[in-house]
Motif scaffolding. Sequence first.
Motif, PDB file in Angstrom:
ATOM      1  N   LEU A   1       0.830  -1.199   0.000  1.00 56.15           N
ATOM      2  CA  LEU A   1       0.000   0.000   0.000  1.00 56.15           C
ATOM      3  C   LEU A   1       0.867   1.253   0.000  1.00 56.15           C
ATOM      4  CD1 LEU A   1      -2.854   1.062   0.114  1.00 56.15           C
ATOM      5  CD2 LEU A   1      -2.796   0.882   2.592  1.00 56.15           C
ATOM      6  N   ALA A   2       1.939   1.231   0.816  1.00 55.94           N
ATOM      7  CA  ALA A   2       2.809   2.406   0.898  1.00 55.94           C
ATOM      8  C   ALA A   2       3.423   2.709  -0.457  1.00 55.94           C
ATOM      9  CB  ALA A   2       3.893   2.160   1.945  1.00 55.94           C
TER      10      ALA A   2
ATOM     11  N   VAL B   1       5.500   8.954   1.485  1.00 55.30           N
ATOM     12  CA  VAL B   1       4.170   8.563   1.957  1.00 55.30           C
ATOM     13  C   VAL B   1       4.332   7.731   3.215  1.00 55.30           C
ATOM     14  CG1 VAL B   1       2.233   7.050   1.434  1.00 55.30           C
ATOM     15  CG2 VAL B   1       3.018   8.665  -0.265  1.00 55.30           C
ATOM     16  N   GLU B   2       3.454   7.969   4.186  1.00 64.48           N
ATOM     17  CA  GLU B   2       3.521   7.164   5.409  1.00 64.48           C
ATOM     18  C   GLU B   2       2.213   6.426   5.609  1.00 64.48           C
ATOM     19  OE1 GLU B   2       4.613   9.976   8.415  1.00 64.48           O
ATOM     20  OE2 GLU B   2       6.693   9.298   8.339  1.00 64.48           O
ATOM     21  N   VAL B   3       2.306   5.150   5.966  1.00 60.71           N
ATOM     22  CA  VAL B   3       1.100   4.377   6.288  1.00 60.71           C
ATOM     23  C   VAL B   3       1.288   3.722   7.650  1.00 60.71           C
ATOM     24  CG1 VAL B   3       0.566   3.884   3.884  1.00 60.71           C
ATOM     25  CG2 VAL B   3       1.909   2.255   5.206  1.00 60.71           C
ATOM     26  N   GLU B   4       0.163   3.332   8.231  1.00 61.40           N
ATOM     27  CA  GLU B   4       0.188   2.693   9.548  1.00 61.40           C
ATOM     28  C   GLU B   4       0.178   1.179   9.355  1.00 61.40           C
ATOM     29  OE1 GLU B   4       0.092   4.659  12.403  1.00 61.40           O
ATOM     30  OE2 GLU B   4       0.224   2.927  13.735  1.00 61.40           O
ATOM     31  N   THR B   5       1.313   0.544   9.566  1.00 62.92           N
ATOM     32  CA  THR B   5       1.355  -0.915   9.466  1.00 62.92           C
ATOM     33  C   THR B   5       1.005  -1.490  10.847  1.00 62.92           C
ATOM     34  OG1 THR B   5       3.615  -1.293  10.197  1.00 62.92           O
ATOM     35  CG2 THR B   5       3.326  -0.602   7.921  1.00 62.92           C
TER      36      THR B   5
ATOM     37  N   ARG C   1       2.857  -2.759  12.842  1.00 64.07           N
ATOM     38  CA  ARG C   1       3.940  -2.504  13.787  1.00 64.07           C
ATOM     39  C   ARG C   1       4.202  -1.019  14.001  1.00 64.07           C
ATOM     40  NH1 ARG C   1       5.488  -7.791  13.479  1.00 64.07           N
ATOM     41  NH2 ARG C   1       5.338  -8.528  11.354  1.00 64.07           N
ATOM     42  N   GLY C   2       3.661  -0.164  13.170  1.00 64.54           N
ATOM     43  CA  GLY C   2       3.897   1.265  13.333  1.00 64.54           C
ATOM     44  C   GLY C   2       3.882   1.980  11.999  1.00 64.54           C
ATOM     45  N   VAL C   3       4.568   3.115  11.968  1.00 62.22           N
ATOM     46  CA  VAL C   3       4.530   3.939  10.761  1.00 62.22           C
ATOM     47  C   VAL C   3       5.593   3.478   9.779  1.00 62.22           C
ATOM     48  CG1 VAL C   3       4.852   6.242   9.852  1.00 62.22           C
ATOM     49  CG2 VAL C   3       3.611   5.908  11.981  1.00 62.22           C
ATOM     50  N   LEU C   4       5.154   3.172   8.580  1.00 68.02           N
ATOM     51  CA  LEU C   4       6.091   2.791   7.529  1.00 68.02           C
ATOM     52  C   LEU C   4       6.135   3.916   6.514  1.00 68.02           C
ATOM     53  CD1 LEU C   4       7.793   0.456   6.142  1.00 68.02           C
ATOM     54  CD2 LEU C   4       5.738   0.014   4.824  1.00 68.02           C
ATOM     55  N   GLY C   5       7.322   4.493   6.336  1.00 72.99           N
ATOM     56  CA  GLY C   5       7.479   5.551   5.357  1.00 72.99           C
ATOM     57  C   GLY C   5       8.032   4.992   4.064  1.00 72.99           C
TER      58      GLY C   5
END
Lengths: 345, 380
Positions: B83-84, B315-319, B321-325
């Motif tokens: 998605l990211a 772009v940052e998404v919420e995985t 485990r946390g924020v994936l940039g």
Amino acid sequence: MSFFEFLADNTPSDPMMDHWLFGLVKLAITFGLLIIPSLFFMTHFERKLSADLQARVGPNRAGWAGATQSIADLLKLLQKDTRQKQPRWSWPTLQVVALFSILSVLPLGSSVLLLDTGMSGFLPFFSFSVYVLASVFYGLEQKKMEGGLSGLRVGAQFVSGLFPAMTALMAAGIRAGGFRWSDFVASQSSHLFGWAIFSDPFQFLAFVVFVASGLVILGVPPLHSGYSEVELRGGVTSFYSGSELGLFRVSRLFAAFYWAVFSTTLFLGGWSGLGELAPPVAGFAEVVWVLMKSFGLLFIILLVARSTPRVRADQVTDFAWKILCPLGLVALLGTAAWNAGRVTF
Amino acid sequence: MNSDSMEVFATDLSEVPIGPYHPLFPQGLKLRVSVDGEVISGIMIESGFQHRGLEKAIERQPWHAGIMYADRLDPEAAASAELALCLAVESISGVEVPKRAQVVRIILAELNRISSHLGFLAKMARAVGAMTLSHYVLRDRERFLDLFELLTGSRFSFCFLRFGGVSADVTEGFVERVLEACDLIRMRLKEYNDLLTYNHAFVARTHGLGVISETLAKKWSLSGPNARASGLDRDLRRDEPYSGYERYDLANPLTTKSSDFVRLGDTHGRFVLRLMEIEQSVSLLRQATESLPRGEFRNEQIGQSFVPPEGETLVEVETPRGVLGCHVVSTGAEKPHRVQFQGPSLQSLAAFREIVIGERFEDLSVILSGLDISLSEVDR
């Protein structure tokens, strides 16, 4: 007349058949016909039940419904090479010898009891000490972090569990008026409320303390941090392989089983309560009765073990020193007060 | 006993090497732990055993192939990485994503979050030696892997998202099965709570263990459940919504009654928060499946040979485990100029080094599992 007297009377009379030979026959029959088969049954039962509890299938290939899986496992382990050559007289061997020695005082029934001395109740403790200390020294001898920490944990648990176990045993002894197995059994009558555990509240407390401290001493799950498979890779066991591993696993099972038998004899009525039966039947019925009660106790322990996460070593020793010890002392003093004037040694 | 073996008796510091392959870790990691008796006094972490050169590999392939590599960033949360990357490329090229595709993406991401959290529960249960729960959880996770298979064709590494949509529409009966799985997992959550959350031995084992204060969480810029359990209430799905998350009502576990329990920032809090997040995802899934609009599932103008115009974006998404940039640079060429990922696990690993000092050696595995670190994401 016990089963063996019956046997002796009905075999061609041999004047040379002395106590030693008779003892050996008893040992062979007890071990070969009763303990080994029942332990294989117990292992299978334990594995199937654990599997059921854990939403798994469990052993289902070897034999009928996987019934001979334990035998297959043991045979496989016995023919494997060990990881390193051990001297013939090594710590694992000592463990097995220590557990074998308990057989002489194992109170499975009046007819298969080899020794019934005034300190029978204490004898298993010496064997268990050797058994556990062999684990400790083997762990320390491995010169690895896993073995060392494991050995220290097992040792610490053993030391902390011994005192409450002794107090509980003494509480049982005070009530029974002696430490012979036959004393323990004779003091408990046949019906349920004649069992020591239900005879007074302090005996119940002593029973709980005895079983719990047994789990601490032997490192039975969930108190098995000394053999933790996560951070210690099995601890002492990480060095076992092949036949040694097989023997060690069997010995752990034996140890838990022995403790259940002792608890049964001390608090759950032992082999008493079967009424009048013909000698050969009585001999076997007693053994089956004791085994049934012991397995029932092991079953409850199994349920706890399967539903509880492993307890940390320092929490186990805290539990033993801070909770079991005071409770054991309360049970001891309470039993003494409860039975004051009733018992004469 | 000879003198060599006396060191295990020594009360001063001794160093214990662990790994790189050890039952403690899901993947390769090497630790050098200084222990004082059983208490950890220092730790050195060596990672990189899982390094595959993912970011470089993406640069050597056509744009579309990058999705397949993004899957491998963190195999347990593959949907988020896909998605990211897709969001980044779409933001450079200004590609429209149909509404239906957005919702399908959210459904996949949330299912993936639940399955990843279930994997966490199993890891945690194994670390504390509660094998029963571990088996239960893995049994239930199968249901979610089945759903992935139904939707994407594979149980792991989906390779399902495309620039401008998803590769296929939802199959018949998928929505019903998602709802079934949601009902099931809500029932199971109670079972997990009974078996572990409220279990006296488990609480004694994890309460107050490996505490991450809010300051520490900020210092290591933690994100995701690990940060939220420390009171750093930041969730990108709510705060900076993407892919249509703004349309849904995102129940915040930290505002519920039992949140004080969670906010302590200890291992138990992190465990409970993840259980709550499963419930949150279930509610999101219910909303998403209800509002699944009709229409296209991908932007028809985007073909196999799609190349985004020149541009650069983060772009940052919420995985789970946390924020994936995801940082993408395009020069308008057939292959990406640069693709970089900034994952949450590396920060967690850095925080782990600090919080583990002073704890007992036996709790090392519990703390490490409680942080839910993906080593393949750390090493890339």
